[in-house]
Structure formats: structure tokens, C-alpha cells
Write an enzyme that holds these catalytic residues in place. Structure first.
Site, short mmCIF file in Angstrom:
data_model
loop_
_atom_site.label_atom_id
_atom_site.label_comp_id
_atom_site.label_asym_id
_atom_site.label_seq_id
_atom_site.Cartn_x
_atom_site.Cartn_y
_atom_site.Cartn_z
CB THR A 159 -25.96 35.12 -41.52
OG1 THR A 159 -25.58 34.55 -40.25
CG2 THR A 159 -26.14 34.03 -42.56
CG ASP A 174 -25.11 39.07 -36.51
OD1 ASP A 174 -25.38 40.30 -36.51
OD2 ASP A 174 -25.69 38.26 -37.25
CG ASP A 206 -27.75 35.69 -37.33
OD1 ASP A 206 -28.46 36.67 -37.03
OD2 ASP A 206 -26.74 35.78 -38.04
CG ASN A 233 -28.30 40.74 -35.30
OD1 ASN A 233 -28.69 41.72 -35.93
ND2 ASN A 233 -28.31 39.52 -35.81
CG HIS A 245 -32.91 39.72 -43.23
ND1 HIS A 245 -33.32 40.56 -44.24
CD2 HIS A 245 -33.43 40.23 -42.09
CE1 HIS A 245 -34.08 41.52 -43.75
NE2 HIS A 245 -34.17 41.35 -42.45
CG ASP A 246 -29.12 36.04 -41.04
OD1 ASP A 246 -29.10 36.29 -39.83
OD2 ASP A 246 -28.76 36.88 -41.91
CG PHE A 278 -27.34 45.43 -38.94
CD1 PHE A 278 -26.70 44.26 -38.55
CD2 PHE A 278 -27.39 46.47 -38.01
CE1 PHE A 278 -26.15 44.11 -37.29
CE2 PHE A 278 -26.83 46.35 -36.74
CZ PHE A 278 -26.21 45.17 -36.38
CG ASN A 279 -25.24 41.34 -41.71
OD1 ASN A 279 -25.37 41.49 -40.49
ND2 ASN A 279 -25.84 40.36 -42.37
O1 RIB Z 1 -29.85 43.30 -42.44
C1 RIB Z 1 -30.20 42.01 -41.98
C2 RIB Z 1 -29.04 41.36 -41.31
O2 RIB Z 1 -28.67 42.11 -40.16
C3 RIB Z 1 -29.36 39.95 -40.79
O3 RIB Z 1 -28.21 39.17 -40.86
C4 RIB Z 1 -29.75 40.18 -39.36
O4 RIB Z 1 -29.47 39.05 -38.52
C5 RIB Z 1 -28.84 41.31 -39.00
O5 RIB Z 1 -27.58 40.75 -38.66
CA CA Z 2 -27.37 38.07 -38.86
#
Ligand code: RIB
Ligand code: CA
Length: 315
Positions: free
Chosen positions: A126, A11, A16, A40, A241-242, A168-169
Site C-alpha cells: 500500500t 508507508d 495505511d 507518504n 485507498h489502502d 502517488f504510489n
Molecule cells: O494514492 C493513494 C496512495 O498514496 C495511498 O497508499 C496513500 O497512503 C498514499 O500512499
Molecule cells: Ca499508503
């Protein structure tokens, strides 16, 4: 050894976008396709951003397919524009793409590739898991033909980033996440417990800013993303993160994982989207996920910096 083949469902989203660059700068993997999902930012932005990044590095050959524009059951109440900007890639300065996505839906593209080469492709997710859940539901044979699934998502001891509990994801589409985690697929879950330690700092960004071709755009979007880290955490860092999830395919030894039972709170209460990581098997659920609980911080940072540098040098 032949490169591992990756299908990246994402996203974009600034981190990403860095993960896409990491994949393209790493000889251990080849990026077979990118699929996009709302998260996102809107699906349209996420798709345009994936195309912008590929065009930026001269890889219009990699197919991009758009997927779900809303979560399975309850549309997420918000996106992450505060962190990634209204475009989803603020700070990059990248022009609108001149290339287009393929006509297939993300699920169909993943299914076609998976069935064409059973056991070949690792699906790295991701963003929210809506596309992956749809694939598992609509094209189970194709889903079973994936080599394995690596997900950036979830949180255990580290607390959430969308609520005290939810990452979040997973928070964006808890039903989809639960469907994927209970699917029986070989799934590695790379959550905030490790990704909050997968960082680049201001000095790293200053070094990256000097890279040919990539420097200004990469530094611009990382500094945009860093604003929120300073606001939220008081640290001049940027969580990758990704890229950490993708790095697990490049070098699995970067992460320490434990096979345990994980499930998602799909209720409507304050813990909605929380990942319940039963690290010690207290609740009796069968292990269904390889949960990442530690990483080699410096080896990851060095790998990411080296691969971004190598990609820029090759442009
Ligand atoms: O929590 C982090 C995730 O949420 C990452 O993938 C970031 O890009 C958002 O999508
Ligand atoms: Ca992401």
C-alpha cells in the site's frame, strides 16, 4: 477455513494505518508481518507509525521491518506530508512507540517468511513498490513463493492524484512499479478508479469517534486526512485507498477485476508514473494484472465500519 496470511508493505500514512486496523479486526486474515517503505513520509516515520499502531492495539508480537528509504532510481521529489502531516500520522495523538523494528531489512523478512511457507503469504503493498521490486530482483525464489500480490496503486480513467495521470504510489517509484507489474506474479492492482469510491464520510467518523480505545485517535487522524479531501475535492469524505486493497484479500467479491495489460510510464515527461491500463487489449501486451474496475461501495463501507468496531470492542 484458515485465515489468509498477509504481509503488509506500507508507508503509514493515515490510510495505511486504517488498513492495519482493518486487518487486525478481520478474522479472515492474519497479519504475519509489516514492512515499511518511504512514501507518504520518511522511512523512519513510516516505521515508527507502524509500531505506534501495533502498540495502540496491543499487538507488539507482529514483526515490523524497515525497508527502502528512497526510490530505486530517482528519489521522489516530495512526500505526502500535506495529507498525512509531518509525522505521517498527524491527528492520531499516538505516543512515540516503545517497541522496535526487527533487525532484518524488509526484503529479508519477507523472503524468510515466504520461503518458510511457500504459497502461504499474500503480499499487500500500500505504498511505493520499492521493497517489492527489490525482493523480486534480489530474492526471486522468495518472490515466487508468495501466494499473490495485491497493490494499491495506479489510475486509469479517474486521472492521477500526483499529476493529471499518475497515482502517488506508482509516481513515487515508477521503475519499481514497472518491475513488479512485469514480474509475472499473480498481481491485483487496486487503483484510484475504485479507491476514490471507497469512502468514509463525516458521519462515519463521528460514529468511529465513540469507539472504545480507538475512537479519539482514529477520528483525529481521519479528520486530519479529510482536510485535504475537502480542499481537493470539496467533499467531507476520506478515501480509504489502502483498506480497499487489503479488503480484496478479506472478500475478493468486493471488487470486479479484469485481466489486462498494464504498464508504467517510466520516462521523464509529464506522464511519468502513469499506469497505462490496456483494458481492451488494443496494444497487444499480454495480460499481466488483475485491474480493479468496480467495487461494491456499500458492502466495503459496512465491512470497514464493522471490523473497526469489532477490533475496538476486543481491546
Ligand atoms: O494514492 C493513494 C496512495 O498514496 C495511498 O497508499 C496513500 O497512503 C498514499 O500512499
Ligand atoms: Ca499508503
Amino acid at each position: 477455513m484458515a485465515p489468509a496470511s498477509i504481509i503488509l508493505d506500507c508507508d503509514p500514512g493515515i490510510d495505511d494505518a486504517v488498513a492495519i486496523l482493518l486487518a487486525l479486526g478481520s478474522p479472515e486474515v492474519q497479519l504475519a508481518a509489516i514492512t515499511t517503505v518511504v512514501g507518504n513520509t520518511s522511512l523512519a516515520n513510516a516505521t515508527a507509525n507502524a509500531l505506534r499502531v501495533l502498540e495502540w492495539v496491543g499487538r507488539p508480537d507482529i514483526p515490523v521491518a524497515a525497508g527502502a528509504e528512497r526510490a530505486l532510481v530517482h528519489g521522489a521529489s516530495r512526500d505526502a506530508a500535506d495529507a498525512h502531516g509531518e509525522t505521517g500520522l498527524d491527528g492520531s495523538g499516538l505516543p512515540a512507540p516503545t517497541i522496535s523494528p526487527v533487525g532484518e531489512h524488509a526484503v529479508e523478512l519477507i523472503a524468510r517468511l515466504a520461503l518458510a511457507e511457500p504459497g502461504r503469504h499474500t503480499l499487500v503493498a500500500t505504498g511505493p513498490l520499492t521493497n517489492v521490486a527489490l525482493l523480486a530482483a534480489l530474492r526471486p525464489q522468495a518472490f515466487a513463493a508468495l501466494r499473490r500480490v495485491v497493490v494499491m496503486g495506479g489510475s486509469a480513467l479517474g486521472g492521477g492524484n500526483m499529476s493529471p495521470y499518475a497515482e502517488f504510489n506508482v509516481w513515487s517509484d515508477p521503475e519499481a512499479a514497472e518491475r513488479v507489474l512485469q514480474s509475472g506474479a499473480d498481481t491485483t492492482l487496486v487503483g484510484l478508479d475504485v479507491t476514490r469510491r471507497a469512502i468514509l464520510d463525516g458521519d462515519d467518523v463521528a460514529v468511529l469517534e465513540q469507539l472504545p480505545v480507538l475512537g479519539p485517535g482514529l477520528a483525529g487522524m481521519l479528520r486530519f486526512y479529510m482536510r485535504k479531501h475537502i480542499e481537493w475535492y470539496g467533499q467531507e469524505v476520506v478515501f480509504q485507498h489502502d483498506s480497499l486493497a487489503l479488503a480484496q484479500v478479506i472478500d475478493p467479491t468486493l471488487l470486479t477485476v479484469v485481466h489486462c495489460h498494464v504498464e508504467v510510464d517510466t520516462g521523464s515527461g509529464p506522464a511519468r508514473g502513469a499506469t497505462l491500463v490496456d483494458r481492451h487489449g488494443v496494444f497487444g501486451g499480454a495480460p499481466n494484472v488483475h485491474w480493479a474496475e468496480d467495487l461494491d461501495v456499500e458492502r466495503f463501507r459496512s465491512l470497514l465500519m464493522a471490523r473497526l468496531t469489532a477490533l475496538a470492542a476486543a481491546l
